[in-house]
Design an enzyme around this catalytic site. Structure first.
Site, PDB file in Angstrom:
ATOM      1  N   TRP A 150       0.857  -1.182   0.000  1.00  0.00           N
ATOM      2  CA  TRP A 150       0.000   0.000   0.000  1.00  0.00           C
ATOM      3  C   TRP A 150       0.894   1.234   0.000  1.00  0.00           C
ATOM      4  O   TRP A 150       1.867   1.308   0.758  1.00  0.00           O
ATOM      5  CB  TRP A 150      -0.899  -0.033   1.232  1.00  0.00           C
ATOM      6  CG  TRP A 150      -1.819   1.138   1.387  1.00  0.00           C
ATOM      7  CD1 TRP A 150      -2.632   1.679   0.449  1.00  0.00           C
ATOM      8  CD2 TRP A 150      -2.032   1.902   2.590  1.00  0.00           C
ATOM      9  NE1 TRP A 150      -3.338   2.732   0.966  1.00  0.00           N
ATOM     10  CE2 TRP A 150      -2.990   2.894   2.278  1.00  0.00           C
ATOM     11  CE3 TRP A 150      -1.509   1.845   3.876  1.00  0.00           C
ATOM     12  CZ2 TRP A 150      -3.434   3.825   3.222  1.00  0.00           C
ATOM     13  CZ3 TRP A 150      -1.948   2.753   4.813  1.00  0.00           C
ATOM     14  CH2 TRP A 150      -2.898   3.734   4.485  1.00  0.00           C
ATOM     15  N   ASP A 231      -1.143  -5.929   9.163  1.00  0.00           N
ATOM     16  CA  ASP A 231      -2.114  -4.908   8.767  1.00  0.00           C
ATOM     17  C   ASP A 231      -3.345  -5.648   8.253  1.00  0.00           C
ATOM     18  O   ASP A 231      -3.299  -6.274   7.198  1.00  0.00           O
ATOM     19  CB  ASP A 231      -1.523  -4.003   7.682  1.00  0.00           C
ATOM     20  CG  ASP A 231      -2.470  -2.872   7.290  1.00  0.00           C
ATOM     21  OD1 ASP A 231      -3.561  -2.776   7.877  1.00  0.00           O
ATOM     22  OD2 ASP A 231      -2.111  -2.079   6.395  1.00  0.00           O
ATOM     23  N   LYS A 267     -13.522  -0.631   5.481  1.00  0.00           N
ATOM     24  CA  LYS A 267     -14.025  -1.451   4.395  1.00  0.00           C
ATOM     25  C   LYS A 267     -15.132  -2.393   4.856  1.00  0.00           C
ATOM     26  O   LYS A 267     -16.206  -2.447   4.270  1.00  0.00           O
ATOM     27  CB  LYS A 267     -12.884  -2.265   3.768  1.00  0.00           C
ATOM     28  CG  LYS A 267     -11.675  -1.450   3.326  1.00  0.00           C
ATOM     29  CD  LYS A 267     -12.017  -0.464   2.232  1.00  0.00           C
ATOM     30  CE  LYS A 267     -10.773   0.171   1.625  1.00  0.00           C
ATOM     31  NZ  LYS A 267      -9.935   0.908   2.582  1.00  0.00           N
TER      32      LYS A 267
END
Length: 418
Positions: A150, A231, A267
């Protein structure tokens, strides 16, 4: 006359003084790069343009989606007419306790020795985690992140004072996992290094290790004495199953690793703007947990004092109310299933057009993003000639694909790729 002349001269001097401005302290700040996708997409007047750069879920009409369970939970929170007092430094306890159970499992040995704090979504959790490691990790202050990762990972950790290195992850030739390279880099890193792992739905590639590969990765990490920082931004959102998506996290803990973990509820609950996340540290015992918890509070206090309460109350209501929890599980699976369906439709449309390329990676990858294998030049061509916008590295947000635009997207890809 003399007095009048003096007044005129004085006024002229005052005007001269006010017209000479001091140089701005910010005069030499350079212009940052533009947000290319957003600006280009907005400037395009074509009514069938497609935005595959957005990092948020969209429904099959291409619209933002608020989960019905979130609506119901929010209504309950508002009806409760709770006060607006500050949360504690580590957040709303009903939320953090439930977030820990969601991540580690209700029967996890880690729950009684876990230091956890609410954070400003997943990014905030990473920021707290990076600062904690930079200040307290006894080994080298270097964190290894996957190549690619990311885009914000490196920036967050560098700002924390950590050095950032990369380990092999993606094989562009197979458009899949570079498993051998990954394990080799884990083995060659100095003992006791920090490794960041994406728990599921790797961003940006959508390529995840299999459970068996995770087991071997864990063994390599343990053999080298590395610290694992996970993560987990997509739990439930990747496969549609919260337990499947937490496999790596739970396996490492079960094998004795005292991991650190970043969680996001952007999300999987659609709480993007509410900025709800959590950072946790698995400790050796309850006594160590108290000391770690005190140091996490010392880090958070000068950052932002305490986190926002509204979104945390919504998440807590969902996680702690059995009927809402069951409803949420169905809804999060529905979001995951829609993305899986769009992957299959894109692959099918490309094959029906007669493409000779192997598009199996589109369906073998998982989560919101997919690596298409298209070159930067081909991505430019998609934007300029077909009004399809995504990042130049070939990553697309599958959430931006709909039943209505998937055939046009396939045609555009076929024209630039063949």
């Amino acid at each position: 006359m003399m007095l009048s002349s003096l007044r005129i001269a004085s006024r002229r001097t005052a005007v001269a003084r006010t017209s000479i401005r001091a140089a701005s302290a910010w005069a030499k700040i350079p212009q940052g790069p533009p947000v290319r996708i957003t600006e280009a997409f907005k400037a395009d007047s074509f009514d069938k343009k497609i935005n595959l750069g957005v990092g948020a879920y969209r429904d099959d009409k291409g619209k933002p989606y608020v989960l019905p369970s979130v609506r119901a939970a929010e209504e309950k929170v508002i009806a409760s007419r709770l006060n607006k007092e500050y949360a504690g430094i580590t957040g709303v306890p009903e939320f953090t306790k439930a977030a820990a159970v969601l991540a580690y499992g209700a029967d996890s040995s880690a729950l009684d020795r876990l230091a956890i704090t609410q954070s400003i979504s997943g990014t905030g959790a990473l920021r707290i985690g990076g600062a904690f490691l930079a200040r307290h990790y006894p080994g080298a202050k270097t964190i290894y992140i996957p190549q690619p990762s990311w885009a914000n990972h490196a920036a967050v950790f560098k700002d924390c004072g950590l050095e950032v290195e990369k380990y092999a992850y993606y094989n562009k030739d197979t458009i899949g996992l570079d498993y051998e390279g990954m394990v080799a880099d884990i083995n060659s890193a100095p003992d006791g290094s920090i490794f960041l792992f994406h728990a599921c739905a790797h961003n940006p590639t959508g390529v995840d290790p299999t459970p068996e590969q995770w087991k071997e990765i864990e063994a390599a990490v343990k053999a080298k004495g590395h610290h694992a920082f996970f993560d987990m931004a997509y739990q439930g959102f990747a496969s549609g199953n919260i337990h499947t998506d937490a496999f790596a996290v739970r396996h490492f803990v079960a094998e004795g690793h005292n991991i650190t973990l970043s969680q996001s509820f952007a999300k999987n609950m659609g709480l993007y703007g509410e900025r709800i996340g959590a950072f946790s540290v698995v400790c050796a015992d309850a006594e160590e947990r108290k000391r770690v918890d005190s140091q996490v509070k010392i880090l958070v206090r000068p950052m932002y004092s305490n986190p926002p309460i509204h979104g945390a109350r919504i998440a807590a209501e969902i996680l702690n109310t059995p009927a809402l929890y069951d409803q949420w599980l169905i809804e999060v699976k529905g979001m995951a299933d829609r993305i899986i369906t769009m992957r299959a439709l894109l692959k099918d449309n490309l094959e029906k057009l007669g493409s000779k390329h192997d598009w199996s990676h589109i369906t073998s990858q998982i989560g919101m993003f997919a690596y298409t294998g298209l070159t930067p030049e081909q991505m430019d061509q998609l934007a300029k000639e077909h009004s399809v916008y995504a990042t130049r590295d070939g990553r697309i947000s599958v959430a931006g694909i709909t039943s209505e635009n998937v055939s046009r997207l396939a045609e555009a890809i076929f024209k630039v790729k063949g």
